[in-house]
Design a protein around this motif. Sequence first.
Motif: not given
Length: 269
Positions: A152-153, A157, A164
């Motif tokens: 995840s970055i 969302v 990303p």
Amino acid sequence: MKFHVMTLFPEMVEQGLHTSILGRAMDAGIISVNTVNIRDYSEDKHRHVDDYPYGGGAGMVMAAEPIAKCYEAITGTSLPAGENGGDGVSENEAQAVASKRTRVVYLTPWGRVFNQDMAKEFAAEEELIFLCGHYEGVDERILEEIVTDYVSIGDYVLSGGELPAMVMIDAIARMVPGVLTNEESGETESFMNGLLEYPQYTRPETWNGKAVPEVLLSGHHAKIAEWRMQRSIDRTVQYRPELMDGVELDKKSAKYYKELLASRKKEEE
Ligand code: ADE
């Protein structure tokens, strides 16, 4: 270093990355970005890549088969034959590294949160594959088969994995030897001591009634370095105090930090 990006929006990734420092590195052949359109591997006459979710619910799910074909085209390998052939157990990150299988990063808000240390670690790979999801998600079975890293970055969302992936490729590519000039990597190093960057100024000397800090005009290198270090500490303490835990300071800077904390405490009282 070679980056492959499995995506439904190859132009977005190409255009986003082929600029500035990364564009220069691509032109010099130090890195390459190979975008592959998952839609080209659809076997449907309408080139569909998604379908309704089993169990119902809103949105569409990206199907496993076009992604599997896309992955096979990139790696030149075939996936194990599942139920009747494969063991049904996906390899984890460590096994992938041990077997020299190219790591596959799936971008998802529930992944491990990306940071500079991860960028450094990924930069040691010769090749990386990114899978960009869209719609409500991707059929779990293809993820189990090919993904080695869920990343995840940040805790929000996004509409898809392209942004990303681009963020990660930028940060990773900067860690690849030869991508940054000596001067550029020196600047990155100074950030990588764990502190935030100090403030920067350029001409004119006075703008909107505000003068550049005197010390920066002094030509006194040691004094300038000390000033910058102190401003880095100020900034880190103000905006990201939790980062200070992992920072090693020299004696002089440690003294400054201690005094800063004491004076902030006094102000609070
Ligand atoms: N896909 C959607 N949101 C994301 C996020 N925050 N990080 C990585 N991939 C994502």
